[in-house]
Design an enzyme around this catalytic site. Structure first.
Site, PDB file in Angstrom:
ATOM      1  N   CYS A   1       0.800  -1.221   0.000  1.00  0.00           N
ATOM      2  CA  CYS A   1       0.000   0.000   0.000  1.00  0.00           C
ATOM      3  C   CYS A   1       0.835   1.274   0.000  1.00  0.00           C
ATOM      4  CB  CYS A   1      -0.938   0.006   1.203  1.00  0.00           C
ATOM      5  SG  CYS A   1      -2.012  -1.444   1.259  1.00  0.00           S
TER       6      CYS A   1
ATOM      7  N   HIS B   1      -2.918   8.145   6.027  1.00  0.00           N
ATOM      8  CA  HIS B   1      -3.179   6.857   5.369  1.00  0.00           C
ATOM      9  C   HIS B   1      -4.646   6.507   5.589  1.00  0.00           C
ATOM     10  CE1 HIS B   1      -2.312   2.974   3.625  1.00  0.00           C
ATOM     11  NE2 HIS B   1      -2.927   2.402   4.645  1.00  0.00           N
TER      12      HIS B   1
ATOM     13  N   GLU C   1      -1.798   5.097  13.399  1.00  0.00           N
ATOM     14  CA  GLU C   1      -1.410   6.326  12.710  1.00  0.00           C
ATOM     15  C   GLU C   1      -1.589   7.552  13.594  1.00  0.00           C
ATOM     16  OE1 GLU C   1      -2.094   8.483   8.405  1.00  0.00           O
ATOM     17  OE2 GLU C   1      -3.381   6.812   8.998  1.00  0.00           O
TER      18      GLU C   1
ATOM     19  N   LYS D   1      -9.282   8.330   1.494  1.00  0.00           N
ATOM     20  CA  LYS D   1      -9.797   6.975   1.230  1.00  0.00           C
ATOM     21  C   LYS D   1     -11.281   6.885   1.549  1.00  0.00           C
ATOM     22  CE  LYS D   1      -5.441   4.456   1.895  1.00  0.00           C
ATOM     23  NZ  LYS D   1      -4.568   5.589   2.289  1.00  0.00           N
TER      24      LYS D   1
ATOM     25  N   HIS E   1      -9.469   2.566  -1.256  1.00  0.00           N
ATOM     26  CA  HIS E   1      -8.044   2.241  -1.114  1.00  0.00           C
ATOM     27  C   HIS E   1      -7.580   1.513  -2.383  1.00  0.00           C
ATOM     28  CE1 HIS E   1      -4.224   1.186   0.300  1.00  0.00           C
ATOM     29  NE2 HIS E   1      -4.494   0.793   1.524  1.00  0.00           N
TER      30      HIS E   1
ATOM     31  N   PHE F   1       0.640  -3.379   4.382  1.00  0.00           N
ATOM     32  CA  PHE F   1       0.814  -4.722   4.909  1.00  0.00           C
ATOM     33  C   PHE F   1       2.238  -5.195   4.613  1.00  0.00           C
ATOM     34  CE2 PHE F   1      -3.968  -5.384   4.202  1.00  0.00           C
ATOM     35  CZ  PHE F   1      -4.257  -4.973   5.485  1.00  0.00           C
TER      36      PHE F   1
END
Length: 415
Positions: A167, A307, A318, A339, A344, A403
């Site tokens: 990502c 994010h 975050e 997002k 995403h 990830f």
């Protein structure tokens, strides 16, 4: 050290086939998510997506180009916009001084899966029959073909690479572009990210790790970053292409400059494939390193593009990272997740978020986090809920979390 600046932008995103449409959507306070239409998703736990309304004919793609994977078509379409916006004549730049760095997380999944269905008669045959395959099958198998297609179009014979770090691929690709400029290895780098992951195999993978929202009866508001009732991310698709240029090179040709990239850093938490450390120390380290490169003080940041995936763990992680890196200023600076609007798009999202930061700086407006319905005591920063906000943004920070433990941060500054 040489400076890297952004001189051109191109976007293909959900409900947005241009930079202007994209900015209008991001600041509208509405979401582009809905139920999946690309395939029959009824067997999956999550049946939600943010899909592009993409007509390749509208971008002048030839019938032959329309046999390219959907992600590659997105990249080609966004490239055309970015070149036009930049006003750069690539034929006037020595080919060895042109590079391409693009991000993509899952490769050309959509086409490869479709071709497997053709060759295996929808999975009924163990031995596939390659005589039924498209001549582009190998292109679909090798993600770097996306970069090759772009390189051909701009005549790039400098360093060209596919960056695939999950990502964070999009932001990392731009970071690699900046490094090429700073070290003098290139004068112009075509960078960004492209992804078209809306396919059965992708949804099966995300169902398996329980990362996606199952709010299928509220698909148009399912992605709820930082909200107390969030239940997962929503998959999206799209592309953003940026023209990254050496400052003196851009100035010599009279280019309009959006901003300079002040700092970029990446870290890995070496912790867990999908899990995150609660304190966000690795993301905080990336932010601190990016700020240090740029010589910006934390108090100079006027906008943080989060994010903000909408998963329980990420948003807490975050929030902690931003507090750790920015100190008391974390409570003063507006921070939002786009997002919530465009989903995403994995390897493309970091590039799309970078574009959002550049547009926030240009317009002095911060896009909102939509679908924010209730506070979460663990997420207590200013997430610009639901409505865009005017703000003086001369410097912005964008962050990514992927990830595998990837954590990246980039700062942008007005020139």
């Amino acid at each position: 050290m040489k400076q890297a600046v952004i001189t051109g932008l191109g976007v293909v995103a959900p409900q947005s086939n241009s930079v202007d449409e994209y900015w209008s959507l991001l600041t509208s306070g509405r979401s582009a998510t809905g139920l999946v239409t690309a395939f029959d998703a009824r067997q999956f736990d999550s049946r939600i997506a943010a899909e592009c309304r993409f007509d390749p004919n509208a971008f002048g793609l030839t019938p032959r180009e329309q046999t390219l994977d959907r992600a590659t078509q997105f990249a080609v379409a966004a490239l055309g916009q970015a070149l036009e916006d930049s006003g750069i004549a690539m034929e006037d730049v020595p080919s060895e001084r042109i590079s391409v760095q693009l991000g993509c997380a899952v490769g050309l999944t959509t086409s490869l899966e479709k071709e497997y269905a053709v060759m295996s008669d929808s999975g009924s045959r163990w031995e596939v029959e390659q005589r039924f395959a498209t001549p582009r099958l190998y292109d679909h198998f090798v993600p770097s073909s996306l970069v090759s297609e772009v390189a051909v179009r701009v005549g790039a014979s400098g360093a060209c690479a596919m960056v695939s770090t999950g990502c964070t691929s999009g932001i990392d690709a731009i970071g690699h572009a900046v490094d090429l400029i700073r070290t003098g290895a290139a004068d112009v780098v075509v960078s960004g990210g492209a992804e078209a992951p809306i396919s059965p195999i992708t949804y099966a993978c995300f169902d398996a790790i329980h990362a996606t929202s199952t709010r299928n009866d509220q698909a148009d508001s399912a992605c709820r970053p930082f909200s107390g009732d969030r239940d997962g991310l929503v998959l999206g698709e799209g592309a953003a292409v940026l023209i990254v240029e050496e400052y003196e090179h851009a100035r010599a040709r009279g280019a309009t400059i959006y901003a300079k990239i002040g700092g970029y850093a990446s870290r890995c938490n070496a912790h867990h494939m999908t899990g995150l450390t609660p304190d966000g120390s690795e993301m905080a380290a990336a932010i601190t390193a990016a700020l240090s490169q740029s010589t910006l003080a934390a108090e100079s940041i006027g906008y943080v593009n989060a994010h903000g995936s909408g998963t329980k763990m990420n948003d807490i992680h975050e929030t902690g990272a931003v507090k750790h890196a920015l100190g008391d200023h974390a409570y003063q600076v507006p921070m939002s997740s786009i997002k919530s609007v465009i989903g995403h798009s994995l390897g493309a999202i970091g590039a799309l978020e970078t574009v959002a930061c550049l547009l926030a700086m240009r317009h002095n407006v911060v896009p909102p986090t939509v679908n924010y319905t209730e506070p979460d005591p663990s997420c207590d920063l200013d997430y610009v809920p639901n409505v865009a906000r005017e703000a003086n943004v001369t410097a912005a920070l964008t962050v990514g979390s992927g990830f595998g433990g990837f954590q990246s941060a980039m700062t942008m500054e007005a020139v």
